[in-house]
Write an enzyme that holds these catalytic residues in place. Sequence first.
Site, short mmCIF file in Angstrom:
data_model
loop_
_atom_site.label_atom_id
_atom_site.label_comp_id
_atom_site.label_asym_id
_atom_site.label_seq_id
_atom_site.Cartn_x
_atom_site.Cartn_y
_atom_site.Cartn_z
N GLY A 67 34.22 31.24 -0.08
CA GLY A 67 34.85 29.96 -0.45
C GLY A 67 34.27 28.84 0.40
N HIS A 68 34.24 29.06 1.72
CA HIS A 68 33.62 28.07 2.60
C HIS A 68 32.14 27.89 2.25
CE1 HIS A 68 36.90 29.80 5.23
NE2 HIS A 68 37.20 28.52 5.26
N ARG A 112 42.93 34.71 5.55
CA ARG A 112 44.11 35.54 5.84
C ARG A 112 44.12 36.85 5.05
NH1 ARG A 112 46.67 30.13 6.41
NH2 ARG A 112 47.49 30.00 8.53
#
Lengths: 301, 301
Positions: A42-43, A193
């Site tokens: 995602g990053h 997470r």
Amino acid sequence: MMVIDKVTDLKKYVKQERFSAAKAGRELSVGFVPTMGFLHEGHASLLKQAREHNDLVVLSIFVNPIQFGPNEDLDRYPRDEKRDLALAEREGVDVVFLPSVQEMYPQPTKTKIAVSELTDELCGASRPGHFDGVTTVVGKLLHMVSPDKAYFGLKDAQQVAVIRQMVDDLNFDVEIVPCPIVRESDGLALSSRNVYLKEEERKQALILSTSLREAGDRIKQSDSVTLAEIRESLTRNIKSQPLAVIDYVDILSFPSLTQVHEDAQMRDLDGEILIALAVKFGTTRLIDNILLNPKGVVTHV
Amino acid sequence: MMVIDKVTDLKKYVKQERFSAAKAGRELSVGFVPTMGFLHEGHASLLKQAREHNDLVVLSIFVNPIQFGPNEDLDRYPRDEKRDLALAEREGVDVVFLPSVQEMYPQPTKTKIAVSELTDELCGASRPGHFDGVTTVVGKLLHMVSPDKAYFGLKDAQQVAVIRQMVDDLNFDVEIVPCPIVRESDGLALSSRNVYLKEEERKQALILSTSLREAGDRIKQSDSVTLAEIRESLTRNIKSQPLAVIDYVDILSFPSLTQVHEDAQMRDLDGEILIALAVKFGTTRLIDNILLNPKGVVTHV
């Protein structure tokens, strides 16, 4: 790739780069991706966009204590600096800003940037003070980097809306670029997470993306379905997983994050609609969402 | 001298000037003086400093509604655009930014910048919300102008302390330059609000500067005098004027604005001490102050 840990060095470096470019007759464009590290794809997708559209790409990695509540996961928040730097290198980042808590907060901050209203709903309701911590640290980072564009993932859709509101209200000279959610092949939205999840929790957590996709499909098939019906079936679906403990399942207009009448049918709605949820599996709180445009077409999944 | 009323034009102009200078190999320094207009020689002294130390001088004139309380003087705050522009011209200002309320707040701001603790005392106690309005608008203006230096008068000593705290906490890339109070020949501190004073009020208001000067002299003569004694004689002096209604007479450390023990003698103190007062004459609320260094020498009157 440079790694910088001091605020003054970062400011000086970006300023110097801008100056040198201008001297050569070029306007430098700076793209900024603020993160809390433990980077995933995602990053990486944010960094790719920043790389594609800017001359200089700055990534910050900072686990910001003031956006964590007293009973949240600050202490166990996952970190892996070495892997993060490798990913940054791979994505062609120019500068990684990696400050200590002491460097970011040499004394406890007496100044806060706070956005009202948009922060009353969703994660703002479950995590009091969280968004003040986010807007304050993002404001600080924007002052340090002074980027032309800053990239944020839509998994935190509320964060995107809140940051945009801050930037508009305070006239920050930056464009906020929201980027689509990146998912595992089985649909789970990427999150630092996710590493907390035990095997069975990981399996049951798939209900989030599955039920959101179902909701999106149902809206596409019938524009007479009401938001109350959508919310009800989402809730029922999630509750079918015994480990799922719902924090919220909510449907709001986006980006204003105002309540939409529960009896409204999709065809009555203007603008974008956010269907967002937060669900705990064991000790791990996950969020996910979809954004729909008025005619029910899914704009970001 | 340019007069600009649009935010985008202002941003573009300053950016373009910086870029052109850099292209020619020079780093442009931008000095900024934010005001609420109805300019007097106090403002002129800020503009002179800005002119002396910078390539480009930007003056903003904006009566900021969100820093006025509901029963304050927003509606009658004095304005004289023509005279202001003449004074700006005389002081060699390059750009006057003169936005409308609609331009500064196209919608009511949901975002506030708030400084805690330093805003609990003095004017912060009498004017709840005032400093949130000040820090928010100054934050906005700093984003629009992106100056290297910003100039503030020490008549609003608390404002200087609060703005500095904000700039430090949020890492704004600007130097805050505090400038000494400018007074009429008889001692009255210059203020746009002096124009409200009726003849007899104007006469009695001299007690503010006179009694502050006396307090300064007394401290210079005796380093065993206590802060309580200073405060008491100041209060008694001011009350000698029948039209004076005291809002506060306070002695605080500067710039932390923390309380100093009343029994402390001047020789025991470190750092600077602010003696500040707010007093009403009729409907007009005036403020004045002196800053003293630990050995009793008046650093700014």
